[in-house]
Design an enzyme around this catalytic site. Structure first.
Site, short mmCIF file in Angstrom:
data_model
loop_
_atom_site.label_atom_id
_atom_site.label_comp_id
_atom_site.label_asym_id
_atom_site.label_seq_id
_atom_site.Cartn_x
_atom_site.Cartn_y
_atom_site.Cartn_z
N TYR A 217 5.66 21.75 -44.08
CA TYR A 217 5.58 22.11 -42.66
C TYR A 217 5.60 23.62 -42.43
O TYR A 217 5.09 24.10 -41.43
CB TYR A 217 6.73 21.46 -41.89
N LYS B 155 9.70 13.21 -55.57
CA LYS B 155 8.55 12.83 -56.39
C LYS B 155 8.59 13.72 -57.62
O LYS B 155 7.65 14.45 -57.96
CB LYS B 155 7.26 13.01 -55.57
N ASP C 58 7.47 6.85 -53.54
CA ASP C 58 6.58 5.68 -53.42
C ASP C 58 7.40 4.39 -53.55
O ASP C 58 7.23 3.44 -52.78
CB ASP C 58 5.43 5.74 -54.44
N ASP D 293 9.45 12.36 -42.85
CA ASP D 293 8.61 12.03 -41.70
C ASP D 293 7.98 10.66 -41.89
O ASP D 293 8.03 9.79 -41.02
CB ASP D 293 7.52 13.11 -41.56
N ASP E 210 9.07 6.66 -40.14
CA ASP E 210 8.17 5.79 -39.36
C ASP E 210 8.12 4.40 -39.98
O ASP E 210 8.11 3.38 -39.28
CB ASP E 210 6.75 6.37 -39.30
C1 IPM Z 1 8.43 13.61 -36.04
C2 IPM Z 1 7.03 13.93 -35.59
C3 IPM Z 1 6.80 15.42 -35.74
C4 IPM Z 1 6.94 15.75 -37.22
C5 IPM Z 1 5.45 15.94 -35.21
C6 IPM Z 1 5.24 15.57 -33.76
C7 IPM Z 1 5.32 17.43 -35.39
O1 IPM Z 1 6.11 13.15 -36.28
O2 IPM Z 1 9.38 14.21 -35.51
O3 IPM Z 1 8.58 12.74 -36.91
O4 IPM Z 1 6.00 15.54 -38.00
O5 IPM Z 1 8.01 16.22 -37.59
MG MG Z 2 6.99 11.63 -37.49
#
Ligand code: IPM
Ligand code: MG
Length: 363
Positions: free
Chosen positions: A141, A192, A225, A249, A253
């Site tokens: 990032y 990794k 993974d 990240d 999710d």
């Molecule tokens: C998160 C989001 C952010 C990230 C984006 C919106 C920049 O996906 O907070 O998980 O990747 O950190």
């Molecule tokens: Mg995210």
């Protein structure tokens, strides 16, 4: 006398503003329960339209002056029509960096009344209760060099740099070890290291810290993974997971499907502890700006409300109010009230859900 605590609200874009406006009765309850100064400011695409920048200076200085910042969402898609070189930087990434919030806590818990909402089988998600600690200020990032260039032969080349320093790994690992101690004493470090140099360094730093300062914490290591697979295979094996920025990240999710809706999940991003033991924090739901449902009173406000609860616990010094807020959410869900992402029939939207939670708090 105790100093008045300061909370800054940044609704941002997409579903952010309607969630924050629905949150007003919850914030009113909070202000009647503690000495809290609440301010609001603009950020993201909406700020860009009004001021030409995603993070205006006034917003940043208010954020730096606050104990906690509650962030709604940022519409990065809105900039996709602009040439990559002209796209403004992300207010969220800049805020994270300027506030120095390196440790991002993403708890995943299942609400018993929502078990059937998960796309995973009940026997698989049963007992899942863990926290992903994501390193937030390093890795891909922020690493340099980065960018897109056109080569003499007309080909284009995109570069991102995956860089980690040992002290960056150590400070986030320390947060994760401490958290594990306050829970079930298990830490799984994810990397990794079989392919990436940063991964091998990650494993080495976390192992040495474990040996020297946290020998009582049960430490294990997992490749990313495999971790993605284990999260949907047997999530109950995890207590605290610590990992680098990009992996965190993606894994968070993936983990959001355990409780069944990303609309439910909060997060806390914390800075270094000050002398009084408090950490300045940026609090945001895991979901994004969801432009497809924005303005329709459909968004689930719970991810933001639980993020506010995390702010009460970690930055505002009122863990008992955090508990009350979490309990109110729980109770409202038990009554069967549901926004559409949770299978609701459309009668409960953003406003109705937030109001029901506020009513519980007043009861
Ligand atoms: C998160 C989001 C952010 C990230 C984006 C919106 C920049 O996906 O907070 O998980 O990747 O950190
Ligand atoms: Mg995210």
């Amino acid at each position: 006398m105790l100093q008045k605590k300061r909370l800054l609200m940044l609704p941002g874009d997409g579903v952010g503003p309607e969630i924050f406006s629905a949150l007003k009765p919850v914030v009113a309850w909070l202000q009647s329960s503690m000495d809290l100064d609440v301010k609001e400011a603009v950020s993201g695409y909406n700020a860009y339209l009004a001021h030409g920048v995603t993070l205006p200076r006034d917003t940043l200085s208010l954020a730096l002056d606050s104990d906690a910042v509650l962030f709604g969402a940022e519409d990065n898609e809105a900039f996709s029509t602009l040439h990559p070189a002209e796209r403004p930087s992300s207010a969220l990434l800049e805020l994270r960096q300027k506030l120095g919030v390196f440790a991002n806590l993403r708890p995943v818990r299942i609400n018993p009344s929502l078990v059937s909402r998960s796309p995973l089988k009940p026997e698989i998600i049963s007992g899942a209760d863990f926290i992903v600690v994501r390193e937030l200020l390093g890795g891909l990032y922020f690493g340099t060099p980065r960018g897109i260039e056109t080569l003499p032969d007309g080909k284009r080349r995109g570069v991102d740099s995956l860089v980690y320093f040992s002290d960056e790994i150590e400070r986030v690992a320390r947060v994760a070890f401490e958290l594990a101690r306050s829970r079930r004493n298990k830490l799984c470090s994810v990397d990794k290291g079989n392919v990436l140099a940063t991964g091998a360094l990650w494993r080495d730093v976390v192992s040495s810290l474990g040996r020297s300062e946290y020998p009582d914490v049960e430490l294990s290591h997992m490749y990313v993974d495999n971790c993605a697979m284990q999260l949907v295979r047997r999530p109950s094996q995890f207590d605290v997971i610590v990992t680098e920025n990009t992996f965190g990240d993606i894994l968070s999710d993936c983990a959001a499907m355990i409780p069944g809706s990303i609309g439910m999940l909060p997060s806390a991003s914390l800075s270094q502890q000050d002398e009084s033991g408090r950490r300045r924090g940026l609090y945001e739901p895991i979901h994004g700006s969801a432009p497809d449902i924005a303005g329709k009173n459909l968004a689930n406000p719970i991810g933001t409300i639980l993020s506010l609860a995390m702010a009460l616990e970690h930055s505002l010094g009122t863990p008992e109010l955090a508990k009350r807020l979490e309990q109110a959410v729980e109770e409202v869900l038990e009554t069967g009230k549901r926004t559409s992402d949770l299978g609701g029939d459309g009668t409960s939207g953003t406003r109705e859900m937030a109001q029901a939670i506020a009513d519980r708090l007043q009861a």
